[in-house]
Motif scaffolding. Sequence first.
Motif, PDB file in Angstrom:
ATOM      1  N   LEU A   1       0.854  -1.185   0.000  1.00  0.00           N
ATOM      2  CA  LEU A   1       0.000   0.000   0.000  1.00  0.00           C
ATOM      3  C   LEU A   1       0.894   1.240   0.000  1.00  0.00           C
ATOM      4  O   LEU A   1       1.758   1.381   0.857  1.00  0.00           O
ATOM      5  CB  LEU A   1      -0.850  -0.027   1.269  1.00  0.00           C
ATOM      6  N   ASN A   2       0.689   2.128  -0.971  1.00  0.00           N
ATOM      7  CA  ASN A   2       1.487   3.358  -0.993  1.00  0.00           C
ATOM      8  C   ASN A   2       0.585   4.579  -1.010  1.00  0.00           C
ATOM      9  O   ASN A   2      -0.356   4.651  -1.791  1.00  0.00           O
ATOM     10  CB  ASN A   2       2.357   3.416  -2.250  1.00  0.00           C
ATOM     11  N   LEU A   3       0.924   5.543  -0.176  1.00  0.00           N
ATOM     12  CA  LEU A   3       0.185   6.799  -0.154  1.00  0.00           C
ATOM     13  C   LEU A   3       0.623   7.640  -1.346  1.00  0.00           C
ATOM     14  O   LEU A   3       1.811   7.852  -1.555  1.00  0.00           O
ATOM     15  CB  LEU A   3       0.467   7.534   1.158  1.00  0.00           C
ATOM     16  N   LEU A   4      -0.331   8.108  -2.127  1.00  0.00           N
ATOM     17  CA  LEU A   4      -0.004   8.975  -3.260  1.00  0.00           C
ATOM     18  C   LEU A   4      -0.108  10.424  -2.789  1.00  0.00           C
ATOM     19  O   LEU A   4      -1.176  10.863  -2.382  1.00  0.00           O
ATOM     20  CB  LEU A   4      -0.963   8.730  -4.418  1.00  0.00           C
ATOM     21  N   ASP A   5       1.015  11.148  -2.854  1.00  0.00           N
ATOM     22  CA  ASP A   5       0.967  12.500  -2.282  1.00  0.00           C
ATOM     23  C   ASP A   5       0.831  13.608  -3.320  1.00  0.00           C
ATOM     24  O   ASP A   5       0.755  14.774  -2.975  1.00  0.00           O
ATOM     25  CB  ASP A   5       2.163  12.747  -1.356  1.00  0.00           C
TER      26      ASP A   5
END
Lengths: 181, 116
Positions: free
Chosen positions: A12-16
Amino acid sequence: MAKSTVGSTPKLNLLDDIGMILFRGDLKSKTLQNAIVEATGVKVPVRGKISTEDKTSIAWMSPDELLLILPLERVGELIEDLNHKMGKEDTLIWDISDLRSVFEIEGNFIREVLAKNTPIDLNRDKMRKGTFRRTRFGQIAVAFWFESETKWFMICRRSEAEYAQQLFEVSSKPGEIPSVF
Amino acid sequence: MLKLVCPYCGIEADETELVSGGEAHLKREGPDSTDDDFEGYLFLRENPKGVILERWRHAMGCGKWFHVARCTVTQEVFGTYPAQTFKPPPRIMEEIKSRRTGQENGLNSDKAEKFS
């Protein structure tokens, strides 16, 4: 026999760099439909769907609400453009990029990990490409959609993003994912 | 587990995605009402053994309120309908009538009739 899921943990990666615009109004209105297509190049999705064109997506949130998901740097000009195109029609166009977080989920067995924490039917014939499903992930409200079987997106309130991240990590520990779908 | 179809989203939502709002079709009593009527509006609720009309909110989804006709004994759901109404639509009444003959009279929506 079920496939082994060991060694295939989804991440899971946070898209900033994602911007979000909340768009409320009468979705049946011609002015609104035209304004959105002209400003974004994406057609207004039907109930329960998300439509994507290049880097811009539009999701159906409720009978009077859409969510525009696009690169962060384009938010300002698009809001201006939409406000101008909507003219005097009663609408709310609001930059909510700081209000919600978008996660990108990559890897195998994503359906399995999500199914541990959500009550929805994630079978391949129910949760299809183009479906935008608002539901619950653990204790928080989220929405899911996917680009491909190995690339999903999840959206939640920014204040609850840490919870979402930790819950996902716990649910996707190596060796703890069943092979179901 | 209770599953209800949200009339706005068209999806079958699980009980845990919804919030119950209690009895539907209440007649609101304002400042001009008698104390008895106001007390009734504020506190007194039907608690039928059988068909009930309720309000539910699709809290983990579109966030809209809608109405549900269900049976408190069997948990059968007769149908859901949008909240912008004072009475259940004919299709819901037909459904109730066909499965619970006699119980379609005296539903909690009857109290709201003079309001509509």
